[in-house]
Design a protein around this motif. Structure first.
Motif, mmCIF file in Angstrom:
data_model
loop_
_atom_site.group_PDB
_atom_site.id
_atom_site.type_symbol
_atom_site.label_atom_id
_atom_site.label_comp_id
_atom_site.label_asym_id
_atom_site.label_seq_id
_atom_site.Cartn_x
_atom_site.Cartn_y
_atom_site.Cartn_z
ATOM 1 N N THR A 187 0.827 -1.219 0.000
ATOM 2 C CA THR A 187 0.000 0.000 0.000
ATOM 3 C C THR A 187 0.858 1.266 0.000
ATOM 4 N N ARG A 188 0.538 2.176 -0.927
ATOM 5 C CA ARG A 188 1.191 3.485 -0.898
ATOM 6 C C ARG A 188 0.402 4.388 0.064
ATOM 7 N N ILE A 189 1.111 4.900 1.048
ATOM 8 C CA ILE A 189 0.478 5.692 2.096
ATOM 9 C C ILE A 189 0.613 7.173 1.743
ATOM 10 N N VAL A 190 -0.519 7.855 1.702
ATOM 11 C CA VAL A 190 -0.506 9.280 1.376
ATOM 12 C C VAL A 190 -0.966 10.083 2.600
ATOM 13 N N GLY A 191 -0.087 10.928 3.111
ATOM 14 C CA GLY A 191 -0.452 11.829 4.201
ATOM 15 C C GLY A 191 -1.086 13.079 3.623
ATOM 16 N N VAL A 192 -2.211 13.478 4.172
ATOM 17 C CA VAL A 192 -2.951 14.631 3.637
ATOM 18 C C VAL A 192 -2.980 15.731 4.688
ATOM 19 N N ASP A 193 -2.437 16.881 4.307
ATOM 20 C CA ASP A 193 -2.378 18.020 5.224
ATOM 21 C C ASP A 193 -3.055 19.209 4.556
ATOM 22 N N SER A 194 -3.353 20.236 5.324
ATOM 23 C CA SER A 194 -3.924 21.430 4.702
ATOM 24 C C SER A 194 -2.851 22.513 4.599
ATOM 25 N N VAL A 195 -2.978 23.363 3.585
ATOM 26 C CA VAL A 195 -2.029 24.468 3.403
ATOM 27 C C VAL A 195 -2.104 25.357 4.639
ATOM 28 N N ALA A 229 3.231 13.043 0.443
ATOM 29 C CA ALA A 229 2.614 14.034 1.335
ATOM 30 C C ALA A 229 1.954 15.083 0.443
ATOM 31 N N VAL A 230 0.687 15.339 0.685
ATOM 32 C CA VAL A 230 -0.068 16.275 -0.150
ATOM 33 C C VAL A 230 -0.612 17.402 0.716
ATOM 34 N N HIS A 231 -0.441 18.638 0.245
ATOM 35 C CA HIS A 231 -1.053 19.790 0.913
ATOM 36 C C HIS A 231 -2.254 20.248 0.104
ATOM 37 N N VAL A 232 -3.352 20.489 0.778
ATOM 38 C CA VAL A 232 -4.601 20.838 0.097
ATOM 39 C C VAL A 232 -5.043 22.236 0.517
ATOM 40 N N ALA A 261 -9.648 15.811 -2.125
ATOM 41 C CA ALA A 261 -8.837 16.705 -2.967
ATOM 42 C C ALA A 261 -7.469 16.082 -3.224
ATOM 43 N N ALA A 262 -6.924 15.401 -2.216
ATOM 44 C CA ALA A 262 -5.617 14.752 -2.383
ATOM 45 C C ALA A 262 -5.726 13.572 -3.352
ATOM 46 N N ILE A 263 -6.831 12.816 -3.255
ATOM 47 C CA ILE A 263 -7.045 11.717 -4.209
ATOM 48 C C ILE A 263 -7.091 12.288 -5.629
ATOM 49 N N ASP A 264 -7.777 13.421 -5.780
ATOM 50 C CA ASP A 264 -7.854 14.076 -7.093
ATOM 51 C C ASP A 264 -6.458 14.460 -7.591
#
Ligand code: PLP
Length: 301
Positions: A187-195, A229-232, A261-264
């Motif tokens: 599994t690829r783990i994606v951390g989702v944070d906000s700007v 790591a994704v910032h939204v 939004a990160a999935i997008d």
């Protein structure tokens, strides 16, 4: 866990969302709250009848309020002006005492340091008071290691190809990702944070969506567990909450919008047949003014 069929359709990957808003207290935090109190009772850091005091923007407060009510333990929750009136009313309904700090830390532009200072003051004044300290307590991680990780694998019938988790204290992502990696999952783990949050890096700035992000880094997170790591942007998250409600009839909170939004953002990397899982931490009904009012972005386009 439910499979969503409409968002991003047509597509060649499947999307499953874990609706933690269906938990008794309405969020992922119920699991951490129960484990934190159980562990503290088990090793004597908390004795029956002792005061529990915690700083929370809402969901941990609600989780602790429920656990403390059912165990007959008094609970004091320190919140700030971002906490919704409804969350405060709910905590009080479960018998908690709620105190609102009103002074923001001028350097980090956050109420968090003020809330924590008030917690320390209560601990100094009341011997026997117990601070769950959700930002550093490994019991929260253990709750997700033993619970969320195995549940996700069971509910989608194997290890997902992608897993998107919003970060706050990082108990959820740390426990879940650690369990998956310990099983040898691909599994690829994606951390989702906000700007504006510093949890996954980036400069601190004012934020309005509660639950996700923090003005301080997490001591619970092993960053090497994260593949991305994704910032939204918060407005994008709000638009995704609205889209989710209108197309899938799922009313979820702002950090859930961040997950979508990160999935997008990463969706062009998904391969045919990939199983994508997003953890949606809470319900949208608690954020009607913030997310679903007429002034917010409408999610078209
Ligand atoms: C609304 C919301 N967003 C994000 C999170 C992130 O969780 P954690 O503090 O475990 O990182 C939570 C946790 O329950 C939450 O309630």
């Amino acid at each position: 866990m439910v499979e969503l069929g409409c968002l991003w359709a047509p597509r060649r990957w499947s999307l499953h969302v874990k609706l933690d808003g269906m938990n008794p207290g309405g969020s992922s935090k119920d699991r951490a709250a129960l484990r934190i109190i159980d562990d503290a009772l088990a090793d004597g850091r908390l004795r029956p009848g002792g005061l529990v005091v915690e700083s929370s923007s809402g969901n941990m407060g609600l989780g602790l309020a429920i656990v403390c009510a059912s165990y007959g333990i008094p609970f004091l929750c320190i919140v700030d002006p971002h906490t919704t009136r409804q969350n405060i009313a709910l905590m009080r309904a479960y018998g908690a005492t709620v105190e609102v700090v009103t002074v923001e830390d001028p350097v980090v532009k956050s109420y968090l340091p003020t809330r924590l200072a008030r917690v320390r003051q209560v601990l100094a004044e009341q011997p026997g008071a117990f601070w769950p300290n959700q930002y550093e307590n490994p019991s929260g991680v253990a709750a997700h290691y033993d619970g969320t990780g195995p549940e996700i694998a069971r509910q989608v019938g194997g290890f997902p190809d992608w897993l998107f988790i919003a970060v706050g204290t990082c108990a959820t992502i740390q426990g879940t990702a650690r369990w998956l990696k310990d099983q040898g999952a691909h599994t690829r783990i994606v951390g989702v944070d906000s700007v504006g949050s510093v949890v996954l890096g980036g400069p601190a700035a004012r934020r309005k969506i509660p639950g996700i992000g923090s003005a301080q880094k997490s001591s619970l997170l092993d960053l090497s567990l994260l593949d991305h790591a994704v910032h939204v942007e918060e407005d994008a998250a709000i638009a995704w909450c609205r889209r989710l409600a209108r197309t899938e009839a799922v009313l979820a909170g702002g950090s859930s919008g961040c997950v979508l939004a990160a999935i997008d953002q990463l969706s062009d990397r998904f391969a045919d047949g990939d199983v994508v899982v997003g953890l949606l931490p809470d319900r949208g009904s608690r954020y009607m003014d913030l997310i679903f009012d007429d002034g917010a972005p409408d999610g078209h386009g």
